[in-house]
Design an enzyme around this catalytic site. Structure first.
Site, mmCIF file in Angstrom:
data_model
loop_
_atom_site.group_PDB
_atom_site.id
_atom_site.type_symbol
_atom_site.label_atom_id
_atom_site.label_comp_id
_atom_site.label_asym_id
_atom_site.label_seq_id
_atom_site.Cartn_x
_atom_site.Cartn_y
_atom_site.Cartn_z
ATOM 1 N N LYS A 193 38.440 35.031 66.917
ATOM 2 C CA LYS A 193 39.445 34.454 67.819
ATOM 3 C C LYS A 193 38.780 33.645 68.938
ATOM 4 O O LYS A 193 39.164 32.520 69.208
ATOM 5 C CB LYS A 193 40.307 35.561 68.455
ATOM 6 C CG LYS A 193 41.194 36.283 67.477
ATOM 7 C CD LYS A 193 42.087 37.291 68.167
ATOM 8 C CE LYS A 193 41.340 38.388 68.891
ATOM 9 N NZ LYS A 193 40.511 39.245 68.019
ATOM 10 N N THR A 194 37.809 34.267 69.578
ATOM 11 C CA THR A 194 37.154 33.572 70.683
ATOM 12 C C THR A 194 36.429 32.340 70.147
ATOM 13 O O THR A 194 36.440 31.272 70.767
ATOM 14 C CB THR A 194 36.181 34.531 71.394
ATOM 15 O OG1 THR A 194 36.941 35.656 71.853
ATOM 16 C CG2 THR A 194 35.512 33.871 72.582
ATOM 17 N N ASP B 155 42.418 33.370 76.189
ATOM 18 C CA ASP B 155 41.822 34.411 75.333
ATOM 19 C C ASP B 155 42.315 35.783 75.806
ATOM 20 O O ASP B 155 42.699 35.938 76.954
ATOM 21 C CB ASP B 155 40.286 34.338 75.422
ATOM 22 C CG ASP B 155 39.602 35.007 74.227
ATOM 23 O OD1 ASP B 155 40.307 35.531 73.349
ATOM 24 O OD2 ASP B 155 38.358 34.993 74.173
ATOM 25 N N GLU B 156 42.303 36.758 74.922
ATOM 26 C CA GLU B 156 42.716 38.135 75.262
ATOM 27 C C GLU B 156 44.129 38.147 75.859
ATOM 28 O O GLU B 156 44.394 38.849 76.841
ATOM 29 C CB GLU B 156 41.729 38.767 76.259
ATOM 30 C CG GLU B 156 40.272 38.704 75.834
ATOM 31 C CD GLU B 156 39.842 39.859 74.948
ATOM 32 O OE1 GLU B 156 40.720 40.659 74.563
ATOM 33 O OE2 GLU B 156 38.650 39.928 74.624
ATOM 34 N N GLN C 299 44.500 45.509 70.729
ATOM 35 C CA GLN C 299 43.462 45.638 71.757
ATOM 36 C C GLN C 299 44.038 45.554 73.166
ATOM 37 O O GLN C 299 43.329 45.258 74.117
ATOM 38 C CB GLN C 299 42.384 44.566 71.579
ATOM 39 C CG GLN C 299 41.581 44.749 70.309
ATOM 40 C CD GLN C 299 40.416 43.774 70.236
ATOM 41 O OE1 GLN C 299 39.468 43.860 71.009
ATOM 42 N NE2 GLN C 299 40.506 42.824 69.325
ATOM 43 N N ARG D 77 33.253 47.061 68.647
ATOM 44 C CA ARG D 77 32.180 46.339 69.330
ATOM 45 C C ARG D 77 30.909 46.377 68.504
ATOM 46 O O ARG D 77 29.977 45.616 68.738
ATOM 47 C CB ARG D 77 31.867 46.974 70.711
ATOM 48 C CG ARG D 77 32.957 46.936 71.772
ATOM 49 C CD ARG D 77 33.580 45.602 71.923
ATOM 50 N NE ARG D 77 34.792 45.524 71.093
ATOM 51 C CZ ARG D 77 35.395 44.384 70.775
ATOM 52 N NH1 ARG D 77 34.909 43.240 71.170
ATOM 53 N NH2 ARG D 77 36.482 44.381 70.024
#
Ligand code: ATP
Ligand code: MG
Length: 750
Positions: free
Chosen positions: A38-39, A223-224, A254, A626
């Site tokens: 995504k990032t 983002d996020e 998330q 992660r």
């Protein structure tokens, strides 16, 4: 532009990612699980807009969640499109709001010298206020008051917007809120929620300013997005207006900031709130091994009401997840050290390792063990550098130099180091300030003229003179020398030097570090770029470059915004310790998740509430995802925390992982710690914490032991218990020594 030129933007992407990057002139929602790129897509989208679609960098606003993520994003965009990236506005919501307010302070009714009030200062201000209002802390706990105020601000409500009805609780809360607003306005202080609220009001109250930025930011990328709160979302919606395009990237699984007002609904509603939204799902995970991914997927499947995504990996299954069942927290720390040493021996790097925990309180024991084992580490987002008391002391002096009306700063240092201004005098100053609606500084000045006893008067006058003379002396100095001068002249240096303990030395080191920070400080890139890239045709001068004229003001603002984050890359070769929350968006080859125990993770407060448990589970999902190649999870069957001994059960999340993906490691040798065997479960944190039995150090006077270095010896004495137990041993060849039992690794001989 021909296709050769753009190949570097699209080549390293899969089909779905490419579809996202090249979306035409529409809003876009990129919804995907962890590690699916995504990032990466967001960064490539920026390159696409600038290099292929021909937008100016000036038209682009990219928002991320943490300063670290934002710095990383800038680096990656720079690497991709180089010079063309200059002028893109990038930052966190708070950072961007801050810069807007600096530029438009007049439009939002702030003094030019306004300062940020961080969480700790906010607490002080509220506590003082409650005292001044004669409210009992037991009935009006400051935490509740802060939560109320921040919560209302995050919903966009000021005190006058709230209709308390006849509920006496709300009536009082609104009164406190109002008093707090007045106090902040008087002192020119802006808390974190206020940054966003004012930035939102800037839009609402200044159509001309809004129109300017709407015309400017044609593309807004976030983002996020799953962790935006109502106010951030509203701010984005207004700024986007009718013509802007939003590019939203997120993962509902998330969302981990519900407790701080984040609204998972924002992402769920996005395609209803906006017309013509292109939704792209990314399903391939590139980050983690198959085993890690399968475990994360199975865990999160226990949550209900998900938007639902599939996540698969073309990579290898990789190693099983190690689950270490530690005897206690020391054993857990020791295991970590061993694993890290092995990793490094095998050619791994320390900076590829992250230790993740649910609560900051867990870091201390690990830190201690790392120090002993000489493993370099840094705590990220824990008790952060700028949160440390001694640093805040110096900063408070600096703030007062900049703005005398800063009551929070005044409160912190008027009698620190002690200069004879007692509580009674301070209270008189506070009363004077309250009655006359003036700052503490002004009140103190007035009181010196009349109203104080001779002794009090001379102490207060001393303080006032100190600040005035400091101001005069530092006026023409550069930032570094300003800071140095303040440290010495304020008396803080001498004060800290008196403390010869380890802690005292640490404080002095921290202060040196602050001088370092001041010497290398550069005003934030973003401000510079926002200004330099202002195109000629904009008629109104919206950007105020006076902000450059005061490096100290800029320094203080950056410190408040980036507390601690800027030291992130300081020690290249160090293990990173951080909370699960601050690990969001990051990835590491080797990840440890420690303290997987009921009452710790999930946290005690969440255990009664299904929606909170779901958020904790998302946090566990964030943690697991992660890891790239290796994940190690640990929990202890006994843990000492906050001075008490607990016997927790292992976390339910462990049981929710696919058992065939786990490699359970039980204690190999516990007899030197616990002669009753390795595993006992008594309950949970916060509940029943039985006293450990007296002989638990496991050493009896007269018994024989063997130490790796000192050889064979006899126990002469035992002192203390738990982690601090010490044993005195008479070694045959090495003489008599005191050793900390937990670290001595003694073997018992029969
Ligand atoms: P998170 O949800 O944790 O924020 P994310 O979806 O933003 O994750 P990224 O950080 O963008 O994921 O990507 C995860 C990893 O996968 C990165 O190392 C990235 O470089 C890599 N990656 C993403 N897409 C590809 C691709 N098409 N080819 C190769 N590697 C990729
Ligand atoms: Mg990401």
């Amino acid at each position: 532009m021909n296709s050769m030129d753009i190949s570097y933007i699209l080549d390293d992407l899969n089909d779905a990612q490419r579809e996202a990057v090249t979306v035409d002139d529409r809003h876009a929602l990129i919804l995907a699980g962890a590690g699916s790129g995504k990032t990466r897509v967001l960064i490539h989208r920026i390159a696409w807009l600038v290099q292929v679609m021909g937008f100016s960098a000036y038209n682009i606003l990219a928002v991320t969640f943490t300063n670290k993520a934002s710095n990383e994003m800038r680096g990656r965009v720079d690497a991709l499109i180089g010079h063309d990236a200059q002028g893109i506005t990038m930052g966190t919501f708070h950072g961007i709001a801050y810069r807007l307010l600096r530029t438009h302070y007049q439009e939002v009714g702030l003094p030019q010298t306004f300062q940020i009030l961080d969480a700790d200062d906010q607490k002080r201000v509220i506590k003082r206020l409650l005292k001044a209002m004669e409210l009992d802390e037991a009935q009006w706990p400051h935490k509740q008051v802060i939560a109320f105020i921040n919560g209302e601000k995050e919903e966009g409500r000021r005190s006058q917007h709230i209709d308390p009805g006849h509920n006496p609780y709300v009536v009082k809360m609104v009164q406190i809120y109002q008093a707090y607003e007045e106090q902040c306005n008087r002192s020119g202080l802006v808390d974190f929620a206020e940054l966003l609220l004012r930035a939102h009001e800037l839009w609402l109250k200044n159509p001309q300013v809004l129109a300017h930025y709407q015309a400017r930011y044609r593309h807004i990328l976030v983002d996020e997005f799953q962790d935006t709160n109502s106010l951030q979302y509203a701010w984005l919606r207004v700024l986007t207006g009718a013509s802007g395009k939003l590019f939203i990237v997120g993962d509902d699984d998330q969302s981990i900031y519900g407790w701080r007002g984040a609204k998972i609904e924002n992402i769920r509603q996005f395609d209803r709130d906006f017309n013509d939204v292109k939704t792209v799902l990314l399903e391939q995970n590139y980050r983690s091994t198959g085993i890690i991914l399968k475990s994360a997927n199975e865990l999160i499947a226990h949550n209900e009401d998900r938007m639902g995504k599939n996540l698969w990996s073309a990579g290898e299954d990789g190693e099983l997840i190690d689950v270490y069942e530690a005897f206690n927290e020391l054993d857990e720390a020791r295991y970590l050290c061993n694993q890290i040493e092995t990793w490094v021996e095998q050619g791994g790097s320390r900076k590829d390792i992250a230790i993740l925990y649910r609560s900051n309180a867990l870091s201390r024991v690990i830190e201690h063990a790392f120090l002993q084992a000489k493993i370099t580490y840094r705590v990220y987002g824990g008790l952060r550098f700028y949160d440390r008391a001694e640093i805040k002391d110096v900063l408070a002096y600096l703030r007062l130099l900049l703005n005398r009306e800063d009551d929070a700063a005044f409160e912190r240092v008027y009698n620190h180091p002690p200069r004879g201004i007692g509580n009674k005098t301070a209270d008189m100053i506070r009363v004077e300030a309250k009655i006359n609606q003036i700052s503490l500084w002004q009140a103190a000045q007035q009181m010196v003229d009349s109203g104080l006893t001779a002794r009090a008067k001379s102490s207060v006058a001393g303080f006032i003179d100190l600040i005035l003379s400091l101001d005069e002396q530092t006026n023409n100095l550069d930032l570094q020398n300003q800071v140095m001068k303040v440290i010495t002249q304020s008396g803080l240096q001498t004060h800290f030097e008196k403390d010869k303990t380890e802690q005292g030395l640490g404080r002095l080191e921290n202060i040196d570090e602050l001088i370092n920070a001041a010497s290398t400080f550069k005003p934030t890139e973003l401000v510079a770029e926002t200004i330099s890239d202002q195109p000629e045709e904009v008629g109104v001068d919206f950007i105020d470059d006076t902000i450059f004229q005061n490096p100290l003001a800029e320094f203080l603002a950056q410190v408040a915004l980036e507390a601690g984050e800027q030291q992130a890359d300081k020690w290249e070769e160090s293990v990173q310790l951080m909370t699960l929350h601050s690990a969001k968006g990051l990835e590491f080859p080797l990840v440890f998740m420690i303290g997987l125990e009921e009452g710790l993770f999930p946290s005690q407060q969440s255990r009664e509430d299904a929606s909170k448990i779901a958020e904790e589970r998302r946090l566990a999902y964030v943690g697991i995802t992660r890891a790239r190649t290796k994940l190690i999870i640990s929990h202890a069957s006994r843990r000492r925390m906050h001075g008490k001994e607990f016997y927790p059960q292992s976390s339910r999340f462990l049981k929710e992982l696919p058992q065939d993906c786990l490699n359970i490691i039980r204690l190999a040798n516990t007899n030197s710690f616990n002669k009753h065997g390795s595993y006992r479960n008594y309950g949970n944190y916060g509940g029943f914490a039985p006293k450990p039995d007296a002989s638990q150090s496991g050493y009896e006077i007269g018994s024989r032991v063997f130490h790796q270095k000192f050889g064979e010896g006899t126990v002469l004495a035992v002192e203390g218990d738990g982690e601090s137990a010490r044993v005195q041993i008479n070694f045959k060849h090495a003489g008599t020594k005191w050793l900390v039992a937990a670290f001595a690794n003694l073997e018992k001989l029969l």
